[in-house]
Design a protein around this motif. Sequence first.
Motif, PDB file in Angstrom:
ATOM      1  N   VAL A  58      10.946   1.361  -7.542  1.00 31.94           N
ATOM      2  CA  VAL A  58      10.978   1.142  -8.993  1.00 31.94           C
ATOM      3  C   VAL A  58      12.340   1.447  -9.597  1.00 31.94           C
ATOM      4  O   VAL A  58      12.539   1.241 -10.799  1.00 31.94           O
ATOM      5  N   LEU A  80       8.224  -6.158 -14.060  1.00 29.75           N
ATOM      6  CA  LEU A  80       7.053  -5.806 -13.262  1.00 29.75           C
ATOM      7  C   LEU A  80       6.777  -6.851 -12.203  1.00 29.75           C
ATOM      8  O   LEU A  80       6.992  -8.060 -12.406  1.00 29.75           O
ATOM      9  N   ASP A  84       3.259  -3.848  -8.249  1.00 30.26           N
ATOM     10  CA  ASP A  84       3.151  -2.682  -9.131  1.00 30.26           C
ATOM     11  C   ASP A  84       1.713  -2.489  -9.625  1.00 30.26           C
ATOM     12  O   ASP A  84       1.410  -1.487 -10.274  1.00 30.26           O
TER      13      ASP A  84
END
Length: 118
Positions: A58, A80, A84
């Motif tokens: 991330v 995103l 995720d």
Amino acid sequence: VQLQASGGGLVQAGGSLRLSCAASLDYYGIGWFRQAPGKEREAVSCISGGATYYVDSVKGRFTISSDNAKNTVYLQMNSLKPEDTAVYYCAGSNSRPYECISSAHESWGQGTQVTVSS
């Protein structure tokens, strides 16, 4: 309820969400963890004082921050990806030294679902 997580939802790949973790007590550190179906829970990002931690997957996309006046920790999630997708939990720890691992956190929120569609 000592920790209240919110902000999850359904978003398309490339979109953004901001998760909030409102704490009713003070903690030395607060972390965001996630668990996808069939997978183990993993640490996503943690914050303690001025120090932050991000899991490699991330970095550059998620940002953790805190508003001490509101006793709230945020996780801004940008760009995103479908991977995720998970239930995201916030957790509080008073362990010292602080570690961004599940076992170091004694208080857990209820989780908020994040679903990223492709």
